[in-house]
Design an enzyme around this catalytic site. Structure first.
Site, mmCIF file in Angstrom:
data_model
loop_
_atom_site.group_PDB
_atom_site.id
_atom_site.type_symbol
_atom_site.label_atom_id
_atom_site.label_comp_id
_atom_site.label_asym_id
_atom_site.label_seq_id
_atom_site.Cartn_x
_atom_site.Cartn_y
_atom_site.Cartn_z
ATOM 1 N N SER B 55 -27.517 18.661 18.621
ATOM 2 C CA SER B 55 -28.033 17.305 18.750
ATOM 3 C C SER B 55 -29.199 17.174 17.803
ATOM 4 O O SER B 55 -29.698 18.174 17.297
ATOM 5 C CB SER B 55 -28.487 17.066 20.192
ATOM 6 O OG SER B 55 -29.050 15.791 20.322
ATOM 7 N N ARG B 304 -20.720 17.706 15.514
ATOM 8 C CA ARG B 304 -20.216 17.353 16.838
ATOM 9 C C ARG B 304 -19.955 15.855 16.850
ATOM 10 O O ARG B 304 -20.748 15.079 16.316
ATOM 11 C CB ARG B 304 -21.277 17.728 17.888
ATOM 12 C CG ARG B 304 -20.902 17.421 19.345
ATOM 13 C CD ARG B 304 -19.833 18.376 19.864
ATOM 14 N NE ARG B 304 -19.607 18.265 21.290
ATOM 15 C CZ ARG B 304 -18.647 17.472 21.827
ATOM 16 N NH1 ARG B 304 -17.858 16.760 21.059
ATOM 17 N NH2 ARG B 304 -18.493 17.438 23.139
ATOM 18 N N THR B 340 -29.574 12.222 25.532
ATOM 19 C CA THR B 340 -29.993 13.303 26.423
ATOM 20 C C THR B 340 -30.560 12.758 27.727
ATOM 21 O O THR B 340 -30.210 13.223 28.812
ATOM 22 C CB THR B 340 -31.036 14.199 25.734
ATOM 23 O OG1 THR B 340 -30.478 14.696 24.524
ATOM 24 C CG2 THR B 340 -31.422 15.367 26.617
ATOM 25 N N CYS B 496 -12.418 16.620 9.026
ATOM 26 C CA CYS B 496 -12.815 17.863 9.704
ATOM 27 C C CYS B 496 -14.015 18.471 8.974
ATOM 28 O O CYS B 496 -13.947 18.730 7.780
ATOM 29 C CB CYS B 496 -11.669 18.868 9.726
ATOM 30 S SG CYS B 496 -12.211 20.464 10.390
ATOM 31 N N CYS B 519 -12.887 26.364 13.661
ATOM 32 C CA CYS B 519 -13.194 25.146 14.429
ATOM 33 C C CYS B 519 -14.578 25.234 15.085
ATOM 34 O O CYS B 519 -14.879 26.191 15.786
ATOM 35 C CB CYS B 519 -12.119 24.941 15.487
ATOM 36 S SG CYS B 519 -12.435 23.542 16.554
ATOM 37 N N CYS B 522 -15.924 20.155 17.373
ATOM 38 C CA CYS B 522 -16.571 18.846 17.303
ATOM 39 C C CYS B 522 -15.703 17.748 17.902
ATOM 40 O O CYS B 522 -16.203 16.692 18.251
ATOM 41 C CB CYS B 522 -16.964 18.510 15.867
ATOM 42 S SG CYS B 522 -15.604 17.964 14.817
ATOM 43 N N CYS B 525 -10.968 15.571 15.209
ATOM 44 C CA CYS B 525 -9.531 15.450 14.936
ATOM 45 C C CYS B 525 -8.813 14.779 16.103
ATOM 46 O O CYS B 525 -7.893 13.976 15.905
ATOM 47 C CB CYS B 525 -8.918 16.814 14.628
ATOM 48 S SG CYS B 525 -9.256 18.090 15.857
#
Lengths: 250, 550
Positions: B55, B304, B340, B496, B519, B522, B525
């Site tokens: 984040s 992410r 958050t 990606c 990977c 995130c 896709c």
């Protein structure tokens, strides 16, 4: 037979190790830490000995600040019966002091077999097992890729340059593990909960009567040189020229 | 394969992020206050708590103040208060307008907030939870929702371990566990694998706008101490995103001479040639950002997806036997660029709802519809309602028109404009054919400020057991080459952020190669595939990135 396994808390093998900007050491802040993979193999082997009936109890020991309890608990979740935590402020005392502390634990616990990883992936020293065996005057077998225990004897296959060597040892003995000895199991969720209730004794160098010595002082840590990008050359002649004059390998 | 064992808890929580851990802490606090002695368990797919957390982050402490009023004494890792806010509109690769503070929408002011690593905040929250008696199990991915015979959720199952790439059990095979619970709280974060299943099964999103998403890419830099201004927060939009692509960059000066820099690209972009990763590498070249990174060293990378549909896209968050919290539902406040505090708060409200029910003798499995009223009566609802037009305004009116409307809405009338703007096209349906769009010529990485994808993935410490089934499921394996490639030049290669999808041609014609071990979890896709053909499922527990301070 009781088996004593020593485990070390090290930076996880998946983490890209980073040197602190002031070069005083590697940066461990908020980095994932794990049992040293070779120590994990030692725990697995001890648990398998217990499961096969060759061992009756597996005791795991680690040295360091409170955080090493995580690794002792992980070893107990794999199947070790109880833990011993030797509390020290330093995360790594160096092989000699560690071997001295472990020797005292061995004298107190009187295990039939001491299993250690052949080396830790952080300092790569490959010394503790050998020092420990010498201090205790026990037979030793390092780089074990196969271990069988029958009665008061152990048969150990070692990985050596150019082949395999098989040794027979009288117990008690010190054995250090190599990568191919076994593949550690996945820890099961209920076993993690059980591990929280297993006994974990706390002790200290003072209680053990050992004064850790500052034999080595870390002066500076440098990261390896970064790899340079490749270049495309126009011709064979240019390649030869580059190898001769730039790379200076011809 | 052998039978799964099961364990019973009062509450099982899926995901050790801010909302899941807040649920756990609040449950444990209330359980102890009311002497209910609840057993609470949290499962987390990352190898440790925080390993998959990424984040910005500038954190508003409102929820934390309520959860642990003494968080400062408990050494919460919030140590860098925001000292200064800057907002820029980047006009091109060299120039920028700096927005005077008075013209910045009120929601983008950060006085009183803290720059922090959310991963470290989660590590701290996990320690608090464990102290309160919560069982936290990192390295265990929840891969299946368990349903009872009344159709209610009765728990989850963790994934099997030690299954080979061929689907056959290996020597190390260990079956998953069934974790049964009176109530299960799903806190997987944006586009959760199980949250998606639940939304479909219980039709939770009926009557609301489709969820909208962004992809956030972030790097952590060690910077020259002379250029470091702890507490400085810089936000901006504009270049290099253009032609209706929305998003913006952030640059936060946190402690230890580190700067977090990142770019959010909204996933409703329409040009299939766009590559969020390359846009991020490019935006760092702008003087507004580059001046701080000069002479610095990049130390971490990650990405992410985030849910930014806000109020208009918020699904029902309760169903028989369970609750959805945080960004598994989509409670991020896009006008504040923060999720958050709302994630923490929804987790706390979920805990209160569950304790209320169990305290009154509920045995579990009920549809806790009271959660809805609890949300509506809270400041989360107030905030999300007041900012409901923020993102749709930017989408529909562009950055200047939308920005002006947002200024009016947020600063002058406090979010009370008497209408609601909607954005009803899902992100996956926005791509135009590749032939109708101009390819984007991204500059080559310079190795100083910009880097290639693979060296970036290396810095995310990503690892997966190699011999395991691919965790990116294609419903129809022919679609990437038969449809996506001719029509959209297979955009997965570009959206990606970790180089998982590659079209390769070994002479036998093009085929899609999935490098699943790269990977970073995130979920982009799963969101952006124009055919909605990709389903992201959790790989073997413990796999994925190992973010340190992200």
């Amino acid at each position: 037979m009781k088996v004593l396994v020593a485990v070390k808390r090290v930076i996880d093998y998946n983490v890209k190790v980073r040197v602190k900007p002031d070069h005083s050491n590697v940066d461990l802040a908020n980095v994932k830490m794990s049992i040293n993979p070779f120590c994990e193999i030692a725990v697995e082997e001890a648990v398998r000995l217990k499961e096969s009936g060759a061992a009756s109890e597996v005791v795991v020991v680690s040295i360091g600040p409170k955080s090493v309890q995580d690794q002792i608990r992980a070893a107990m979740a794999m199947g070790a019966d109880r833990g011993i935590w030797i509390e020290t402020a330093e995360t790594d005392l160096g092989a000699l002091s560690i071997a001295r502390l472990l020797a005292q634990v061995v004298r107190d616990e009187q295990p039939g077999l001491v299993l250690l990883g052949k080396q830790s992936i952080d300092s790569d020293n490959n010394q503790t097992g050998q020092m420990l065996a010498a201090m205790l005057d026990y037979p030793q077998a390092t780089f074990a890729s196969k271990l069988t225990v029958t009665g008061d004897e152990a048969e150990v296959t070692r990985e050596i340059d150019g082949g395999l060597q098989t040794l027979a040892l009288k117990l008690p003995a010190v054995v250090t593990t190599d990568l191919r000895l076994n593949e550690p199991r996945y820890i099961k969720l209920p076993d993690i909960m059980k591990a929280k209730r297993k006994p974990l004794a706390q002790t200290s160098p003072e209680t053990l009567g050992v004064t850790p010595s500052a034999g080595l002082k870390l002066l500076s840590v440098e990261p390896p040189a970064e790899r340079q990008g490749g270049v495309m050359v126009e011709s064979v002649a240019a390649l030869v020229d580059a190898l001769k004059n730039q790379a200076r390998v011809l | 394969m052998s039978e799964r064992e099961s364990m019973e808890f009062d509450v099982v929580i899926v995901g050790a992020g801010p909302s899941g851990l807040a649920t756990a802490c609040r449950l444990a606090q209330l359980s102890s206050d009311r002497q209910l002695d609840l057993s609470i368990c949290v499962v987390e797919k990352g190898s440790e708590v925080g390993a998959h957390i990424l984040s910005g982050a500038v954190i508003e402490t409102r929820a934390l103040d309520e959860l642990f009023p003494d968080w400062k004494e408990r050494d919460a890792p919030l140590v860098t208060p925001v000292t200064r806010d800057q907002v820029y509109l980047l006009r091109d690769d060299q120039n920028a307008w700096s927005l005077p503070s008075a013209l910045v929408p009120r929601t983008l002011h950060n006085e009183g907030n803290y720059i922090a690593s959310l991963g470290n905040l989660c590590r701290w929250l996990a320690a608090q939870a464990e102290e309160l008696g919560v069982e936290i199990f990192p390295g265990f991915a929840a891969t299946e929702v368990l349903f009872g015979d009344q159709g209610q959720v009765i728990g989850i199952a963790t994934g099997d371990m030690g299954v080979g790439a061929d689907g056959e059990p290996k020597d190390s095979y260990t079956p998953g566990m069934e974790l049964l619970a009176r109530y299960t709280v799903f806190a997987e974060g944006c586009r959760g694998q199980l949250g998606k299943v639940l939304q479909q099964r219980y039709d939770l999103a009926a009557g609301v706008d489709p969820q909208h998403y962004g992809i956030g890419l972030k790097e952590l830099w060690d910077v020259d101490p002379a250029l470091h201004e702890p507490g400085l927060v810089v936000h901006g939009a504009g270049w290099p995103l253009q032609n209706g692509t929305n998003g913006g960059f952030f640059l936060y000066h946190q402690e230890n001479n580190q700067v977090a820099v990142g770019l959010i690209v909204d996933l409703d972009y329409d040009n299939p040639w766009l590559s969020p990763y390359d846009e991020f590498q490019r935006v760092k070249q702008h003087p507004v950002i580059a001046r701080y990174l000069k002479g610095g060293k990049r130390v971490a990378y990650g990405a992410r997806a985030l849910a930014k549909g806000g109020f208009n896209a918020l699904p029902r968050m309760h169903f028989p036997g369970g609750l959805l919290v945080g960004c598994d539902a989509g409670t991020l406040n896009v006008a504040k660029l923060k999720g958050t505090h709302t994630g923490l708060k929804t987790g706390m409200l979920a805990a209160e709802e569950i304790v209320e029910a169990i305290g009154a003798g509920d045995q579990g499995g009920s549809d806790l519809a009271g959660f809805d009223a609890r949300l509506r009566g809270s400041w989360v609802h107030e905030e999300l309602y007041a900012t409901r037009n923020f993102a749709p305004a930017l989408h529909r009116l562009g950055i200047l028109g939308g920005g002006a409307l947002n200024y009016l809405d947020q600063n002058l009338v406090g979010g009370k404009l008497p209408f609601t703007l909607h954005d009803r096209t899902p992100d996956d349906a926005r791509l135009r054919p590749a032939s109708a769009c101009s390819p984007i010529d991204y500059p080559k990485p310079d190795g100083v400020l910009s880097f290639d994808k693979l060296s970036s993935v290396f810095l995310s410490n990503t690892n997966h057991e190699e011999d395991q089934p691919c965790h990116l499921h294609l419903a129809d394996p022919s679609i990437p080459v038969e449809r996506n490639l001719p029509e959209f030049a297979e955009p997965a290669q570009r959206y990606c952020p970790a180089g998982v999808y590659e079209i390769v041609d070994d002479g036998a014609g093009p085929r899609l190669q999935i490098n699943a071990q790269n990977c970073v979890h995130c979920k982009t896709c799963d969101i952006k595939d124009p055919a909605q053909n990709i389903t992201w499922v959790a790989p073997e527990g413990g796999g994925g990135p190992n973010y340190p301070n992200m």
